[in-house]
Design a protein around this motif. Structure first.
Motif, short mmCIF file in Angstrom:
data_model
loop_
_atom_site.label_atom_id
_atom_site.label_comp_id
_atom_site.label_asym_id
_atom_site.label_seq_id
_atom_site.Cartn_x
_atom_site.Cartn_y
_atom_site.Cartn_z
N ALA A 206 0.84 -1.21 0.00
CA ALA A 206 0.00 0.00 0.00
C ALA A 206 0.87 1.25 0.00
CB ALA A 206 -0.92 -0.01 1.22
N ALA A 207 1.89 1.26 0.88
CA ALA A 207 2.78 2.42 0.95
C ALA A 207 3.56 2.59 -0.35
CB ALA A 207 3.73 2.26 2.13
N LYS A 208 4.03 1.47 -0.91
CA LYS A 208 4.81 1.52 -2.14
C LYS A 208 3.99 2.10 -3.29
CE LYS A 208 7.47 -1.45 -5.27
NZ LYS A 208 7.89 -2.84 -5.56
N GLU A 209 2.75 1.63 -3.43
CA GLU A 209 1.89 2.12 -4.52
C GLU A 209 1.62 3.62 -4.36
OE1 GLU A 209 0.90 0.60 -7.16
OE2 GLU A 209 1.46 -1.47 -6.70
N LEU A 214 2.65 9.42 -5.66
CA LEU A 214 2.99 10.77 -5.22
C LEU A 214 4.26 11.31 -5.88
CD1 LEU A 214 2.05 10.39 -1.46
CD2 LEU A 214 0.94 11.90 -3.10
N GLN A 215 5.11 10.43 -6.34
CA GLN A 215 6.29 10.89 -7.06
C GLN A 215 5.90 11.63 -8.34
OE1 GLN A 215 8.86 7.52 -7.69
NE2 GLN A 215 9.64 7.53 -5.58
N HIS A 217 2.68 12.74 -8.77
CA HIS A 217 1.58 13.66 -8.44
C HIS A 217 1.85 14.27 -7.07
CE1 HIS A 217 -0.06 10.75 -11.31
NE2 HIS A 217 -0.85 11.72 -11.73
N PRO A 218 2.91 15.05 -6.94
CA PRO A 218 3.31 15.56 -5.62
C PRO A 218 2.33 16.55 -5.01
CG PRO A 218 4.62 16.57 -7.35
CD PRO A 218 3.81 15.50 -8.01
N SER A 219 1.36 17.04 -5.77
CA SER A 219 0.40 18.01 -5.22
C SER A 219 -0.90 17.36 -4.76
CB SER A 219 0.09 19.08 -6.27
OG SER A 219 -0.49 18.49 -7.42
N ASP A 220 -0.92 16.03 -4.69
CA ASP A 220 -2.13 15.32 -4.23
C ASP A 220 -2.17 15.36 -2.70
OD1 ASP A 220 -4.24 13.68 -3.67
OD2 ASP A 220 -3.44 11.90 -4.65
N GLN A 221 -2.86 16.33 -2.15
CA GLN A 221 -2.89 16.55 -0.70
C GLN A 221 -3.46 15.35 0.05
OE1 GLN A 221 -5.77 17.16 1.38
NE2 GLN A 221 -4.65 17.73 3.23
N GLU A 222 -4.56 14.82 -0.43
CA GLU A 222 -5.18 13.68 0.25
C GLU A 222 -4.29 12.44 0.16
OE1 GLU A 222 -9.28 12.94 -0.58
OE2 GLU A 222 -9.72 15.06 -0.86
N ASP A 226 -3.13 10.22 3.32
CA ASP A 226 -3.33 8.77 3.43
C ASP A 226 -2.01 8.03 3.60
OD1 ASP A 226 -6.02 9.15 3.19
OD2 ASP A 226 -6.14 8.65 1.06
N LEU A 227 -0.95 8.51 2.95
CA LEU A 227 0.36 7.90 3.14
C LEU A 227 0.80 8.05 4.60
CD1 LEU A 227 2.86 6.50 2.03
CD2 LEU A 227 3.76 8.74 1.39
N GLY A 228 0.54 9.21 5.18
CA GLY A 228 0.86 9.42 6.59
C GLY A 228 0.12 8.44 7.49
N LEU A 229 -1.15 8.17 7.18
CA LEU A 229 -1.92 7.20 7.97
C LEU A 229 -1.31 5.81 7.87
CD1 LEU A 229 -5.60 8.27 7.10
CD2 LEU A 229 -4.34 8.76 9.20
N ILE A 230 -0.93 5.42 6.66
CA ILE A 230 -0.32 4.09 6.46
C ILE A 230 0.99 4.00 7.24
CG2 ILE A 230 0.74 2.56 4.76
CD1 ILE A 230 -1.33 3.67 2.72
N GLN A 231 1.82 5.04 7.14
CA GLN A 231 3.11 5.02 7.84
C GLN A 231 2.91 5.02 9.36
OE1 GLN A 231 4.42 8.55 5.87
NE2 GLN A 231 5.74 7.45 4.42
#
Length: 645
Positions: A206-209, A214-215, A217-222, A226-231
């Motif tokens: 999940a984190a890898k995908e 995000l690499q 699409h670096p402006s995708d705020q959500e 969500d990556l923060g939640l996974i981490q």
């Protein structure tokens, strides 16, 4: 020459209708329901059969809460296909609110019959089913949409969103892959894919995908949120902070990301920074109890107790709905338990013991087994000089967690003060124990001899007297190890865990490696969710008896509790070699396989267990859980019903 009569299709009439429609749409968009109502009524007086006027009349009446009249108006509305489907969906919503489900489904069927291959209509019907809590119908129609337009990215997107919404995470991942193959820039679906993988337990993937997304699409705020939640869920504290900070940079006024960042900072020990971020979150959205609670925790850490109390109080008010008066039937108001506990602890630390006591006693009424509440209440009773009440509360605490070392210590101090002795002197404990035993006060006498053993663990007289007094309490022969084992089982069933541990410790003085006793200790630890220690007790039992069924079951369950289902399967297989027809073991192995995403194999094992024991509740329940996870809701409900019969 007489002037020709202007018909409904004359240019003037068409122009008037277009002007009226534009005016009606403006009123609807502005939510001017009264204005729309009057305009629609005027139109119908001039054009009694105007379907569009009936539609707008229905919209206005529905917005005013006049559902029945709105339904009557909407039933007369037809018009263009897009307007017609919107009317039908509004009718469905109103019928659902009136609990007229059969009619609502009928209207949806008509809508699909009107446009069976129109993707817009099908998507609208899917959303209506989801809103009406009909997930099975929604997913069925989503499949229909993909069949109608398999090359349309919007169809796969709708299937992905629907599958995600109803918990079909494996299907959501598959549909997301189709969408992203056709539209790599779809940020919403990329997040759905990552969150579905997370729900399925594939945290790293999940984190890898999401990181890959995000690499590009670096402006995708959500996406950063969500990556923060996974981490955070995997203990990557610093990484989660960086992701939440990125989300907050992109959307500084997003309250959820602020709260998540503040919570992550607090867990990392950066309390001053967490305080500022959480304060901002409460300013952006002050109606979330969790945000106020987290702010209170941080303020406590910073020594700002008065401000922490205010934050906890606000969290409680929000949880209770800040009702001006309690319900007339006397139903207790909801309690934000974490805030109530922390508020009570903070009040106690500030020396406001009466307020703290009232707060914690209220919390205890909501959760009578909460160890934190019991511990802090016992301390308050102690500080208020109510030593007997303090002792009784510590005793209650230790029956829930007999391995709480500090609790044992304070329980002894409370008892010493209530008995008027010096708790640091073994002679005084022994003398008081003998005195109480002579008075047949066996429970208190046993406590005295136990305290003496805490001071001198190898004191033979204290050990013998402890066994003698506990034997008197439960009418056990002190020299019979089998009797102590039976007593320990009985005490466990009564949830008198501290006495059960005492009984087992006496057993181990006679039979140090007794496998049944080790399994009972492991079971107590397992009930306290101390899974590694429970597994260790199972291993001790298996050293004495490698085929001990109770130890193998405990080992497997403890490994499951630790999140190690693959290793637990080995323990259950060893048991099934001894008895392939054990419904409980079949069920446990089925649970492990389901955790390994082998749901069909797990379901077969649940069915095998049910075939062997049709009343095996756990097998029925676990079957229902797996069927529900797979989205087979009707079958899941049937399994749950069978399990409770």
């Amino acid at each position: 020459m007489p002037e020709a009569k202007k018909g409904a299709s004359s240019p003037e009439a068409k122009e008037g209708a277009a002007s009226w429609r534009l005016q009606a749409r403006k009123l609807k968009d502005r939510a001017d329901h009264d204005g729309l109502l009057n305009l629609a009524k005027e139109r119908l007086q001039k054009q009694p059969g105007d379907p569009l006027a009936s539609a707008y009349l229905g919209y206005a009446l529905a917005a005013r809460g006049e559902r029945e009249i709105a339904l009557a108006a909407l039933a007369k509305a037809t018009g263009e296909p897009t307007e017609r489907i919107q009317v039908m969906l509004l009718r469905t919503r109103l019928l659902h609110e009136l609990e007229r489900e059969a009619e609502a489904i009928q209207v949806l069927d008509i809508a699909l019959a009107d446009a069976p291959r129109d993707p817009t209509t099908i998507r609208a019907v899917i959303q209506a089913h989801i809103a009406a809590n009909r997930p099975l119908a929604a997913i069925k129609i989503a499949h229909q949409l993909v069949e109608v337009s398999p090359d349309d990215v919007a169809s796969w997107r709708a299937l992905c969103e629907t599958a995600m919404g109803v918990g079909h995470y494996a299907e959501a991942v598959e549909a997301a892959g189709k969408v992203l193959a056709m539209d790599p820039d779809d940020s919403v679906v990329a997040r759905y894919q990552a969150l579905s993988l997370l729900r399925l337990g594939y945290t790293d993937q999940a984190a890898k995908e999401l990181e890959g997304h995000l690499q590009s699409h670096p402006s995708d705020q959500e996406g950063w949120h969500d990556l923060g939640l996974i981490q955070a869920s995997t203990g990557q504290s610093r990484e989660s902070i960086a992701s939440f900070q990125k989300a907050c940079e992109l959307e500084p006024d997003d309250a959820l990301s602020c709260q998540a960042l503040g919570t992550a900072l607090a867990k990392a020990g950066e309390h001053a920074q967490a305080r500022e971020v959480l304060r901002k979150a409460t300013q952006l959205e002050g109606s979330r109890a969790e945000t106020w609670f987290n702010l209170g925790v941080v303020l406590e850490k910073l020594g700002e107790d008065d401000k922490a109390l205010t934050a906890y109080e606000r969290a409680q008010e929000l949880e209770e709905g800040y009702l001006e008066a309690p319900p007339e039937d006397g139903t207790p108001l909801p309690l934000h338990l974490p805030s109530a506990i922390n508020r009570g602890i903070t009040l106690a630390r500030l020396g406001r013991l009466d307020e703290a006591r009232a707060q914690l006693e209220k919390a205890l009424a909501s959760d009578g087994h909460n160890i934190s509440i019991l511990y802090n209440l016992a301390n308050i009773y102690f500080l208020q000089g109510e030593y007997q009440t303090s002792y009784a509360t510590f005793r209650r605490l230790l029956h829930h967690d007999p391995f709480d070392v500090e609790g044992w210590k304070l329980r002894g101090e409370s008892l010493a003060l209530s008995l008027g002795i010096d708790g640091s002197q073994i002679e005084q404990w022994m003398a008081k124990g003998d005195e109480l035993f002579a008075q047949r006060a066996y429970v208190e006498a046993h406590e005295c001899f136990r305290r003496a053993m805490d001071l001198e663990p190898n004191n033979p007289r204290a050990r013998a007297r402890r066994a003698e007094t506990l034997a008197a309490v439960y009418q056990v022969h002190p020299g019979d190890p089998g009797a102590w084992l039976r007593t320990a089982r009985m005490l466990m069933e009564l949830r008198l865990l501290s006495d059960a541990v005492d009984a087992l410790s006496i057993l181990f003085t006679m039979r140090p490696q007794d496998p049944d006793g080790r399994v009972l200790v492991g079971r107590i630890l397992f009930s306290l969710q101390r899974y590694p220690l429970a597994a260790k007790q199972a291993d001790l039992a298996l050293r004495s008896d490698p085929r001990h069924s109770g130890a193998l079951v405990l080992k497997g369950e403890a490994l499951l509790g630790e999140g190690r289902p693959m290793e637990s399967v080995a323990a259950f297989d060893a048991l099934l070699e001894q008895n392939p027809n054990d419904p409980m073991v079949l069920t446990l192995k089925g649970i492990a396989l389901c955790q390994l995403q082998q749901g069909e194999k797990g379901l077969r094992l649940f069915d095998d267990a049910i075939r062997l024991d049709p009343k095996h509740r756990e097998a029925w329940y676990q079957k229902g859980v797996e069927l529900e996870r797979e989205g087979r809701y009707a079958s899941a409900v049937e399994a749950f019903v069978q399990g409770f019969q």
